[in-house]
Motif scaffolding. Structure first.
Motif, PDB file in Angstrom:
ATOM      1  N   ALA A 270     -93.956  53.662  72.906  1.00 58.79           N
ATOM      2  CA  ALA A 270     -92.728  54.061  73.599  1.00 58.79           C
ATOM      3  C   ALA A 270     -92.531  53.245  74.874  1.00 58.79           C
ATOM      4  O   ALA A 270     -91.412  52.797  75.171  1.00 58.79           O
ATOM      5  CB  ALA A 270     -92.774  55.549  73.928  1.00 58.79           C
ATOM      6  N   VAL A 271     -93.608  53.011  75.623  1.00 60.00           N
ATOM      7  CA  VAL A 271     -93.501  52.199  76.839  1.00 60.00           C
ATOM      8  C   VAL A 271     -93.154  50.752  76.473  1.00 60.00           C
ATOM      9  O   VAL A 271     -92.341  50.110  77.150  1.00 60.00           O
ATOM     10  CB  VAL A 271     -94.800  52.280  77.671  1.00 60.00           C
ATOM     11  N   CYS A 272     -93.722  50.248  75.387  1.00 62.19           N
ATOM     12  CA  CYS A 272     -93.370  48.896  74.917  1.00 62.19           C
ATOM     13  C   CYS A 272     -91.879  48.826  74.571  1.00 62.19           C
ATOM     14  O   CYS A 272     -91.210  47.851  74.911  1.00 62.19           O
ATOM     15  CB  CYS A 272     -94.200  48.517  73.690  1.00 62.19           C
ATOM     16  N   CYS A 273     -91.372  49.856  73.909  1.00 59.38           N
ATOM     17  CA  CYS A 273     -89.943  49.883  73.554  1.00 59.38           C
ATOM     18  C   CYS A 273     -89.064  49.904  74.796  1.00 59.38           C
ATOM     19  O   CYS A 273     -88.066  49.182  74.877  1.00 59.38           O
ATOM     20  CB  CYS A 273     -89.632  51.099  72.672  1.00 59.38           C
ATOM     21  N   VAL A 274     -89.434  50.715  75.775  1.00 66.34           N
ATOM     22  CA  VAL A 274     -88.643  50.821  77.002  1.00 66.34           C
ATOM     23  C   VAL A 274     -88.651  49.492  77.767  1.00 66.34           C
ATOM     24  O   VAL A 274     -87.609  49.026  78.232  1.00 66.34           O
ATOM     25  CB  VAL A 274     -89.152  51.984  77.885  1.00 66.34           C
ATOM     26  N   THR A 275     -89.816  48.871  77.873  1.00 62.52           N
ATOM     27  CA  THR A 275     -89.868  47.594  78.592  1.00 62.52           C
ATOM     28  C   THR A 275     -89.116  46.504  77.830  1.00 62.52           C
ATOM     29  O   THR A 275     -88.453  45.674  78.443  1.00 62.52           O
ATOM     30  CB  THR A 275     -91.320  47.150  78.859  1.00 62.52           C
ATOM     31  N   ALA A 276     -89.199  46.512  76.500  1.00 64.05           N
ATOM     32  CA  ALA A 276     -88.454  45.520  75.711  1.00 64.05           C
ATOM     33  C   ALA A 276     -86.958  45.718  75.877  1.00 64.05           C
ATOM     34  O   ALA A 276     -86.204  44.750  76.006  1.00 64.05           O
ATOM     35  CB  ALA A 276     -88.851  45.612  74.239  1.00 64.05           C
ATOM     36  N   LEU A 277     -86.517  46.966  75.880  1.00 65.11           N
ATOM     37  CA  LEU A 277     -85.092  47.235  76.096  1.00 65.11           C
ATOM     38  C   LEU A 277     -84.659  46.823  77.502  1.00 65.11           C
ATOM     39  O   LEU A 277     -83.547  46.309  77.691  1.00 65.11           O
ATOM     40  CB  LEU A 277     -84.780  48.708  75.851  1.00 65.11           C
ATOM     41  N   ALA A 278     -85.520  47.036  78.486  1.00 64.63           N
ATOM     42  CA  ALA A 278     -85.197  46.614  79.853  1.00 64.63           C
ATOM     43  C   ALA A 278     -85.086  45.094  79.934  1.00 64.63           C
ATOM     44  O   ALA A 278     -84.173  44.559  80.574  1.00 64.63           O
ATOM     45  CB  ALA A 278     -86.260  47.122  80.826  1.00 64.63           C
ATOM     46  N   LEU A 279     -85.987  44.385  79.262  1.00 64.79           N
ATOM     47  CA  LEU A 279     -85.916  42.921  79.250  1.00 64.79           C
ATOM     48  C   LEU A 279     -84.674  42.438  78.512  1.00 64.79           C
ATOM     49  O   LEU A 279     -84.022  41.484  78.942  1.00 64.79           O
ATOM     50  CB  LEU A 279     -87.180  42.342  78.615  1.00 64.79           C
ATOM     51  N   ALA A 280     -84.345  43.095  77.415  1.00 59.40           N
ATOM     52  CA  ALA A 280     -83.121  42.735  76.691  1.00 59.40           C
ATOM     53  C   ALA A 280     -81.891  43.042  77.534  1.00 59.40           C
ATOM     54  O   ALA A 280     -80.911  42.301  77.509  1.00 59.40           O
ATOM     55  CB  ALA A 280     -83.048  43.486  75.371  1.00 59.40           C
ATOM     56  N   GLY A 281     -81.939  44.125  78.286  1.00 56.80           N
ATOM     57  CA  GLY A 281     -80.825  44.500  79.152  1.00 56.80           C
ATOM     58  C   GLY A 281     -80.539  43.478  80.229  1.00 56.80           C
ATOM     59  O   GLY A 281     -79.393  43.291  80.635  1.00 56.80           O
ATOM     60  N   MET A 282     -81.572  42.791  80.675  1.00 55.24           N
ATOM     61  CA  MET A 282     -81.358  41.741  81.674  1.00 55.24           C
ATOM     62  C   MET A 282     -80.499  40.628  81.088  1.00 55.24           C
ATOM     63  O   MET A 282     -79.653  40.066  81.762  1.00 55.24           O
ATOM     64  CB  MET A 282     -82.690  41.196  82.160  1.00 55.24           C
ATOM     65  N   GLY A 283     -80.722  40.290  79.812  1.00 52.03           N
ATOM     66  CA  GLY A 283     -79.903  39.278  79.153  1.00 52.03           C
ATOM     67  C   GLY A 283     -78.487  39.761  78.929  1.00 52.03           C
ATOM     68  O   GLY A 283     -77.529  39.003  79.049  1.00 52.03           O
ATOM     69  N   VAL A 284     -78.319  41.038  78.591  1.00 53.43           N
ATOM     70  CA  VAL A 284     -76.979  41.595  78.378  1.00 53.43           C
ATOM     71  C   VAL A 284     -76.211  41.617  79.685  1.00 53.43           C
ATOM     72  O   VAL A 284     -75.031  41.286  79.719  1.00 53.43           O
ATOM     73  CB  VAL A 284     -77.077  43.013  77.769  1.00 53.43           C
TER      74      VAL A 284
END
Length: 145
Positions: free
Chosen positions: A124-138
């Motif tokens: 779950a923490v991996c998913c949240v951090t991956a989404l946060a990193l993807a959000g930076m690109g968005v």
């Protein structure tokens, strides 16, 4: 008569602006914290069989070791080459989802509660951090419009 030379692609204004924005994004303390947390998640995932104590289960041990190393290497590239690697954060999200479901999928074994809980939390923490990193690109794409 010499042929006119065109500027190299590295000198294109859009490429230069993208690199400048990527450098600004990775220089933010929040971005550095997310990357550090993601890297720690990968290291913990790789070491979790020995930390939690389910290293006797060879299939899940091998799965977590390989998945943890892959996740750490994947997110490790974000700091040094964010402009070329931020889109790979979706692959990191896939690794996080796999981490959550892997105790029930890997070889059909029934693992102990500690292994299940460890994988679900770190996944779950991996998913949240991956989404946060993807959000930076968005966010970068939204600000350029």
């Amino acid at each position: 008569m010499t042929a006119p030379t065109s500027p190299r692609i590295e000198q294109h204004p859009d490429i230069m602006a993208l690199r400048a924005h990527s450098e600004e994004t990775t220089a933010l303390p929040a971005a550095q914290a997310v990357e550090a947390l993601a890297l720690l998640c990968g290291v913990y995932l790789a070491a979790s069989p020995w930390i939690v104590g389910f290293n006797g289960v060879s299939t899940l041990t091998a799965n977590n070791l390989i998945t943890g190393i892959a996740f750490a290497l994947l997110v490790g590239g974000f700091g040094s080459a964010y402009e070329r690697t931020h889109s790979m954060s979706w692959a990191a999200l896939g690794v996080g989802v796999w981490t959550i479901i892997s105790p029930w999928v890997v070889a059909g074994h029934s693992f102990g509660t500690a292994a299940n809980v460890s994988n679900v939390i770190v996944g779950a923490v991996c998913c949240v951090t991956a989404l946060a990193l993807a959000g930076m690109g968005v966010n970068r794409a939204r600000t350029r419009r």
